[in-house]
Design an enzyme around this catalytic site. Structure first.
Site, short mmCIF file in Angstrom:
data_model
loop_
_atom_site.label_atom_id
_atom_site.label_comp_id
_atom_site.label_asym_id
_atom_site.label_seq_id
_atom_site.Cartn_x
_atom_site.Cartn_y
_atom_site.Cartn_z
N SER A 155 0.77 -1.48 0.43
CA SER A 155 0.33 0.33 -0.29
C SER A 155 0.57 1.09 -0.51
O SER A 155 2.04 1.24 0.24
CB SER A 155 -1.22 0.04 0.89
OG SER A 155 -1.92 1.32 1.28
N TYR A 168 -2.42 -1.34 10.08
CA TYR A 168 -2.57 -1.55 8.35
C TYR A 168 -0.79 -1.17 8.27
O TYR A 168 0.36 -1.93 7.43
CB TYR A 168 -3.41 -0.78 8.23
CG TYR A 168 -3.81 -0.65 6.66
CD1 TYR A 168 -4.46 -2.35 6.27
CD2 TYR A 168 -3.10 0.66 5.41
CE1 TYR A 168 -4.26 -1.87 4.49
CE2 TYR A 168 -3.23 0.01 4.43
CZ TYR A 168 -3.73 -0.68 3.93
OH TYR A 168 -3.94 -0.71 2.74
#
Length: 275
Positions: A155, A168
């Site tokens: 990401s 995350y």
């Protein structure tokens, strides 16, 4: 003939979102698919995770392209289940050439207020789940002796820090380290390993009330339109989110002969967000 004719791809998180897009896009290039995803709600996640009908739609769309697909309801936290899905796919399709560790979740909380279950579930799915995917499926590429390609979905959050998603971010950073070690270990077998780093992508993981509140905490009940105003500020190009196929196209490059000497890299698809 497509760029991936006679190849077989093992894809997690394939029931919808980026995973479905990857399955369809690789099928368009001639690949057969082993598709894996959950069918039950992940308890810590504030939006709906995949349901049985979602995978059925992926199967329908791949088969409409005249490609074969084997689907399995498996949580990436279940190594034995992943190993069975890989073995069943091998039995039906005869080979595995590509592994896309795509499955992932997103939850939000300030770091010092986050409970243990939220942290553990994130790491178990987004980081350990990728390792379990690799552990289950990549040995079949090695045994085939033809080389292959592995892509881990990281990401933009591994490159740019954002509040409320420490778990995350940590998981997505971890995938980069995993990728680099695998690229060294598997290079002698002509297996390439890379990560992709998207900015926000227009999938169910992003298009939900929890994400809208994260992006617009100044509003009591933010809408998708409110979120898009804030999301545009993240990207240098004037878009709030990418389409899933934008990531799929990058993956086709990485797993096809177009990227035959690309390994150990972090492929950023972020509309300039890292600037």
């Amino acid at each position: 003939m497509g760029k991936l004719a006679n190849k077989v791809a093992f894809i997690t998180g394939a029931a919808r979102g980026q995973g479905r897009s990857h399955a369809i896009r690789l099928a368009e290039e001639g690949a057969d698919i082993i598709a894996v995803d959950v069918t039950e709600q992940v308890s810590t996640v504030p939006y709906d995770t995949a349901r049985p009908g979602d995978m059925e739609q992926t199967v329908k769309e791949v088969e409409a392209l005249d490609r074969r697909i084997i689907a399995a309801a498996v949580d990436v936290r279940d190594l034995a289940g992943l190993q069975k899905a890989a073995a069943d796919g091998m039995a039906a399709l005869g080979r595995i050439d590509i592994v896309l560790a795509n499955a992932g979740i997103n939850t939000m909380a300030p770091t010092l207020e986050m409970d243990e279950e939220m942290w553990d579930t994130m790491i178990d799915i987004n980081l350990t789940g990728a390792w379990k995917t690799v552990r289950a499926a990549v040995p079949h590429i090695v045994e085939g002796g033809r080389g292959g390609s592995v892509v881990l979905t990281s990401s933009l959050a591994s490159l740019v820090a954002n509040e409320n998603i420490a778990h995350y971010t940590a998981a997505k950073h971890g995938l980069v380290g995993l990728m680099r070690v695998l690229a060294k270990e598997l290079g002698p077998q002509s297996i390439r390993v890379n990560t992709v780093h998207p900015t926000t992508v227009a999938t169910e993981m992003v298009l939900n009330d929890a994400t809208y509140r994260l992006f617009r905490p100044d509003l009591p009940t933010p809408t998708r339109e409110d979120y898009e105003v804030a999301a545009r500020e993240m990207n240098r190009l004037p878009v709030p989110a990418l389409d899933p196929v934008d990531i799929s196209n990058a993956i086709v490059y990485l797993v096809s002969d177009d990227g035959r000497y690309v390994t150990g890299t972090t492929q950023v698809i972020d509309a300039g967000g890292s600037l």
